[in-house]
Design an enzyme around this catalytic site. Structure first.
Site, PDB file in Angstrom:
ATOM      1  N   ASP A 136       0.878  -1.168   0.000  1.00 51.08           N
ATOM      2  CA  ASP A 136       0.000   0.000   0.000  1.00 51.08           C
ATOM      3  C   ASP A 136       0.916   1.218   0.000  1.00 51.08           C
ATOM      4  OD1 ASP A 136      -0.869   0.211   3.545  1.00 51.08           O
ATOM      5  OD2 ASP A 136       0.993   0.426   2.457  1.00 51.08           O
ATOM      6  N   GLY A 159       0.842   3.942   2.273  1.00 52.18           N
ATOM      7  CA  GLY A 159       1.102   4.597   3.544  1.00 52.18           C
ATOM      8  C   GLY A 159       0.063   5.610   3.972  1.00 52.18           C
ATOM      9  N   PHE A 162      -3.189   5.543   4.334  1.00 54.74           N
ATOM     10  CA  PHE A 162      -4.206   5.065   5.282  1.00 54.74           C
ATOM     11  C   PHE A 162      -3.610   4.895   6.676  1.00 54.74           C
ATOM     12  CE2 PHE A 162      -8.258   3.298   6.199  1.00 54.74           C
ATOM     13  CZ  PHE A 162      -8.058   2.313   7.155  1.00 54.74           C
ATOM     14  N   GLN A 201     -12.061   7.100  -4.849  1.00 63.43           N
ATOM     15  CA  GLN A 201     -12.634   7.596  -3.608  1.00 63.43           C
ATOM     16  C   GLN A 201     -14.029   8.176  -3.895  1.00 63.43           C
ATOM     17  OE1 GLN A 201     -11.557   6.931  -0.753  1.00 63.43           O
ATOM     18  NE2 GLN A 201      -9.388   6.427  -1.023  1.00 63.43           N
ATOM     19  N   ASP A 253      -7.902  -7.709   0.724  1.00 66.02           N
ATOM     20  CA  ASP A 253      -6.900  -7.899   1.789  1.00 66.02           C
ATOM     21  C   ASP A 253      -7.570  -7.565   3.113  1.00 66.02           C
ATOM     22  OD1 ASP A 253      -6.498  -4.736   1.585  1.00 66.02           O
ATOM     23  OD2 ASP A 253      -5.588  -5.448   3.451  1.00 66.02           O
ATOM     24  N   CYS A 262     -12.150 -29.424   7.633  1.00 68.44           N
ATOM     25  CA  CYS A 262     -10.902 -28.821   7.148  1.00 68.44           C
ATOM     26  C   CYS A 262      -9.783 -29.852   7.159  1.00 68.44           C
ATOM     27  CB  CYS A 262     -10.525 -27.635   8.045  1.00 68.44           C
ATOM     28  SG  CYS A 262      -9.058 -26.746   7.479  1.00 68.44           S
ATOM     29  N   CYS A 267      -6.487 -28.901   6.906  1.00 68.49           N
ATOM     30  CA  CYS A 267      -5.226 -28.152   7.049  1.00 68.49           C
ATOM     31  C   CYS A 267      -4.344 -28.798   8.111  1.00 68.49           C
ATOM     32  CB  CYS A 267      -5.513 -26.693   7.392  1.00 68.49           C
ATOM     33  SG  CYS A 267      -5.771 -26.334   9.133  1.00 68.49           S
ATOM     34  N   CYS A 275      -5.864 -28.742  11.605  1.00 68.63           N
ATOM     35  CA  CYS A 275      -7.037 -29.601  11.786  1.00 68.63           C
ATOM     36  C   CYS A 275      -6.696 -31.078  11.642  1.00 68.63           C
ATOM     37  CB  CYS A 275      -8.128 -29.208  10.794  1.00 68.63           C
ATOM     38  SG  CYS A 275      -8.746 -27.549  11.140  1.00 68.63           S
ATOM     39  N   HIS A 303      -4.750 -22.015  10.397  1.00 70.13           N
ATOM     40  CA  HIS A 303      -6.088 -22.462   9.995  1.00 70.13           C
ATOM     41  C   HIS A 303      -6.907 -21.325   9.395  1.00 70.13           C
ATOM     42  CE1 HIS A 303     -10.082 -24.109   9.806  1.00 70.13           C
ATOM     43  NE2 HIS A 303     -10.463 -22.985  10.419  1.00 70.13           N
TER      44      HIS A 303
HETATM   45  C1  62D Z   1      -2.947   2.334  -0.340  1.00 64.92           C
HETATM   46  C2  62D Z   1      -3.352   3.084   0.873  1.00 64.92           C
HETATM   47  N1  62D Z   1      -4.625   3.739   0.631  1.00 64.92           N
HETATM   48  C3  62D Z   1      -5.757   3.298   1.145  1.00 64.92           C
HETATM   49  N2  62D Z   1      -5.762   2.251   1.983  1.00 64.92           N
HETATM   50  C4  62D Z   1      -6.968   1.860   2.531  1.00 64.92           C
HETATM   51  C5  62D Z   1      -6.961   0.809   3.462  1.00 64.92           C
HETATM   52  C6  62D Z   1      -8.182   0.440   4.052  1.00 64.92           C
HETATM   53  N3  62D Z   1      -8.473  -0.488   5.020  1.00 64.92           N
HETATM   54  C7  62D Z   1      -9.812  -0.372   5.235  1.00 64.92           C
HETATM   55  N4  62D Z   1     -10.522  -1.082   6.147  1.00 64.92           N
HETATM   56  C8  62D Z   1      -9.854  -1.962   7.062  1.00 64.92           C
HETATM   57  N5  62D Z   1     -10.380   0.554   4.450  1.00 64.92           N
HETATM   58  C9  62D Z   1      -9.381   1.091   3.700  1.00 64.92           C
HETATM   59  C10 62D Z   1      -9.389   2.125   2.764  1.00 64.92           C
HETATM   60  C11 62D Z   1      -8.172   2.513   2.192  1.00 64.92           C
HETATM   61  C12 62D Z   1      -8.105   3.608   1.257  1.00 64.92           C
HETATM   62  O1  62D Z   1      -9.127   4.245   0.913  1.00 64.92           O
HETATM   63  N6  62D Z   1      -6.888   3.972   0.776  1.00 64.92           N
HETATM   64 ZN    ZN Z   2      -8.035 -26.172   9.461  1.00 69.70          ZN
END
Ligand code: 62D
Ligand code: ZN
Length: 373
Positions: free
Chosen positions: A93, A95, A97, A190, A267, A305, A307, A310, A336
């Site tokens: 990412d 940075g 956020f 956005q 993610d 599961c 894994c 498990c 897990h």
């Molecule tokens: C790459 C960094 N920019 C960036 N990261 C984010 C990370 C998030 N993580 C969550 N919920 C856990 N919402 C997000 C929104 C953004 C977003 O709007 N922008």
């Molecule tokens: Zn498992």
């Protein structure tokens, strides 16, 4: 080119799609869940275990690595892949956020964001140019533009001003990017929860022509139905032939709802974070392993599961380790939870291939204990 997306199949009844992302470090079957390795490690997991689990791409955070050990150290190691001994794909990412969620004394200007390190308190500065310099040094296959994730809720005026600055920053990121041939820069849409502002942000970013697009500004405390509605009208605005990435999501239901609305990449720290406090995601719903009910439960964590956790350990043993604060307990629950999510995405991909995504979603929700909408 750094990243190529292949759309393999679209679901007939929903926005769900099956695809493949090609990067310099291998292929990524989509829809995909990316384990989060904030400080150049997916907490408690080795790269070998991540491969066993089936992870094809992991995420690392620019803010954290910029602060510690510093992007110059990681660059000296030959980049993040060699630094952490991970030879598959990585996404970093930018940075922005984390500056807002972790640091103090932030000040946003057109130039960038001034903040104090949450570690040392020293005054630091991130700008589109600085973020890209760090991401180029880390060497991830997919890098994110430097944007502002507006707070929720926010006024329309603020959302419009912020998205327009995010577009100007995205342009600066593209100009500052030194390695476009082996690192794909994704733009971040956005516009808050406003349909017209989301449209403006998407159009302005598509104008800049990125190899992939993230939907930002969500999973920031808004009600789930609102997040789903924003996805409903935002995702279709994005190019069909490019990956769509929903940042910070999520829980099993959010993954299904995001896939259904055309998202390819996800993610979330949730599965690894809740694992460390003894909460497990299983095919029969959440199992809070520290509960006394499991003291003499000799069954495996998840009856369905296969894994490593498990196959080899009982609920009673895992509960004992978590209660005793044994590190091995964290490893077993983390292994897990990640396996469960990565395998659920695999089953989602198969269900799209066989035109039975909605049926699989219904079965999963019933077994997990979600109310079937
Ligand atoms: C790459 C960094 N920019 C960036 N990261 C984010 C990370 C998030 N993580 C969550 N919920 C856990 N919402 C997000 C929104 C953004 C977003 O709007 N922008
Ligand atoms: Zn498992």
């Amino acid at each position: 080119m750094a990243v190529r997306f292949e759309l393999l199949k679209r679901d007939k009844h929903t926005g769900a799609r099956r695809g493949r992302v090609y990067t310099p470090h291998g292929t990524i079957e989509t829809p995909v869940f990316m384990p989060v390795g904030t400080q150049a490690t997916v907490k408690t997991m080795s790269p070998e275990e991540l491969k066993e689990i089936g992870a094809e791409i992991i995420l690392s955070n620019t803010y954290h690595l910029f602060l510690r050990p510093g992007h110059d150290i990681v660059k000296e190691a030959g980049g993040l892949h060699s630094f952490m001994n991970w030879d598959r794909s990585i996404l970093t990412d930018s940075g922005g956020f984390q500056v807002f969620s972790l640091s103090s004394l932030r000040k946003i200007t057109e130039e960038g964001v001034e903040f104090r390190s949450h570690l040392s308190g020293e005054k630091l500065f991130l700008s589109p140019e600085k973020a890209i310099e760090v991401e180029n040094a880390l060497g991830a296959d997919i890098i994110m533009a430097f944007d502002e994730c507006p707070p929720y809720p926010a006024t329309r005026d603020y959302l419009k001003e912020s998205l327009e600055r995010t577009t100007r920053w995205a342009k600066r990121c593209k100009q500052a990017h030194r390695r476009p041939h082996d690192q794909a820069l994704f733009g971040i849409v956005q516009g808050g929860m406003e349909r017209d502002l989301r449209k403006q942000s998407a159009e302005e970013l598509i104008e800049l022509d990125f190899p992939g697009y993230a939907v930002g500004g969500l999973s920031v405390g808004e009600p789930k139905p609102m997040m789903y509605e924003v996805l409903e009208f935002t995702t279709p605005l994005l190019p069909q032939d490019k990956p769509r990435y929903l940042m910070g999501v999520g829980s099993p239901d959010d993954l299904f709802e995001g896939v259904e609305r055309g998202i390819d990449m996800f993610d979330c720290v949730l599965p690894t974070r809740i694992a460390r406090n003894g909460t497990c995601m299983t095919s029969v719903g959440k199992v809070v392993i520290r509960n006394a009910t499991y003291v003499r439960d000799w069954e495996k964590l998840d009856p369905n599961c296969d894994c490593y956790t498990c196959r080899n350990y009982s609920r009673a043993y895992i509960r004992h380790l978590i209660k005793a604060d044994e590190i091995f307990g964290l490893r077993l629950t983390t292994y897990h939870n990640l396996y469960f999510l990565v395998q659920t995405m695999k089953k989602i991909r198969e269900s799209i291939e066989q035109d039975r995504f909605l049926a699989f979603k219904k079965d999963f929700y019933e077994a997990y204990g979600y109310n079937v909408g």
